[in-house]
Design a protein around this motif. Structure first.
Motif, PDB file in Angstrom:
ATOM      1  N   ASN A  53       0.801  -1.200   0.040  1.00 13.48           N
ATOM      2  CA  ASN A  53      -0.013  -0.073  -0.199  1.00 13.48           C
ATOM      3  C   ASN A  53       0.878   1.368  -0.066  1.00 13.48           C
ATOM      4  O   ASN A  53       0.482   1.991  -0.713  1.00 13.48           O
ATOM      5  CB  ASN A  53      -0.772   0.026   1.334  1.00 13.48           C
ATOM      6  N   GLN A  54       1.901   1.315   0.906  1.00  8.39           N
ATOM      7  CA  GLN A  54       2.773   2.503   1.043  1.00  8.39           C
ATOM      8  C   GLN A  54       3.608   2.528  -0.446  1.00  8.39           C
ATOM      9  O   GLN A  54       3.605   3.756  -0.620  1.00  8.39           O
ATOM     10  CB  GLN A  54       3.689   2.229   2.016  1.00  8.39           C
ATOM     11  N   GLN A  55       3.980   1.872  -0.926  1.00  4.90           N
ATOM     12  CA  GLN A  55       4.745   1.933  -2.149  1.00  4.90           C
ATOM     13  C   GLN A  55       3.909   2.165  -3.282  1.00  4.90           C
ATOM     14  O   GLN A  55       4.451   3.108  -4.017  1.00  4.90           O
ATOM     15  CB  GLN A  55       5.189   0.339  -2.513  1.00  4.90           C
ATOM     16  N   VAL A  56       2.596   1.977  -3.474  1.00  4.37           N
ATOM     17  CA  VAL A  56       1.599   2.309  -4.579  1.00  4.37           C
ATOM     18  C   VAL A  56       1.467   3.818  -4.228  1.00  4.37           C
ATOM     19  O   VAL A  56       1.563   4.792  -5.133  1.00  4.37           O
ATOM     20  CB  VAL A  56       0.415   1.396  -4.321  1.00  4.37           C
ATOM     21  N   ARG A  57       1.237   4.410  -2.965  1.00  5.31           N
ATOM     22  CA  ARG A  57       0.940   5.815  -2.634  1.00  5.31           C
ATOM     23  C   ARG A  57       2.050   6.378  -3.004  1.00  5.31           C
ATOM     24  O   ARG A  57       1.994   7.647  -3.487  1.00  5.31           O
ATOM     25  CB  ARG A  57       0.606   5.757  -1.229  1.00  5.31           C
ATOM     26  N   ASN A  58       3.257   6.206  -2.546  1.00  6.46           N
ATOM     27  CA  ASN A  58       4.561   6.919  -3.038  1.00  6.46           C
ATOM     28  C   ASN A  58       4.534   6.984  -4.445  1.00  6.46           C
ATOM     29  O   ASN A  58       5.086   8.050  -4.825  1.00  6.46           O
ATOM     30  CB  ASN A  58       5.742   6.276  -2.305  1.00  6.46           C
ATOM     31  N   ARG A  59       4.373   5.830  -5.168  1.00  5.27           N
ATOM     32  CA  ARG A  59       4.570   5.893  -6.730  1.00  5.27           C
ATOM     33  C   ARG A  59       3.718   7.093  -7.276  1.00  5.27           C
ATOM     34  O   ARG A  59       4.175   7.601  -8.177  1.00  5.27           O
ATOM     35  CB  ARG A  59       4.109   4.536  -7.113  1.00  5.27           C
TER      36      ARG A  59
END
Length: 104
Positions: A53-59
């Protein structure tokens, strides 16, 4: 009132991605008693990259509410997450890249 500073523990039903892994810290321990065997985790297929989730939001530089609003909105066509457990969701990187190319 004191607060606990215990680190977040991963769910045993959630597969570990390369981004989740941290280098092992060596600690001395009593070697006379054997360590318990860890429970096997679900294996991810080789060559498949899942993002948290965090990686997608950062992307996409978005917040959690925006991410789930995109998932809910059929018009965005945003890829649905894959559920590996009650609190473990991941997105396939290839699905996100396909979504990106369709928007361009």
């Amino acid at each position: 009132m004191t607060t606990s500073k215990t680190p977040f523990k991963k769910s045993k039903t959630c597969p570990v991605t390369a981004a989740d892994q941290k280098p092992a810290v060596s600690q001395s321990r009593d070697t006379s008693t054997p360590l318990p065997m860890p429970e096997p985790q679900k294996k991810l297929p080789q060559g498949v990259v899942y993002l948290t989730n965090q990686q997608v939001r950062n992307r996409y530089q978005i917040g959690n509410s925006t991410l789930y609003r995109w998932i809910k909105d059929e018009q965005t066509g945003f890829p649905k997450p894959h559920h590996f457990g009650p609190r473990c969701v991941r997105w396939l990187q290839s699905e996100l890249e396909t979504w990106e190319s369709q928007r361009a």
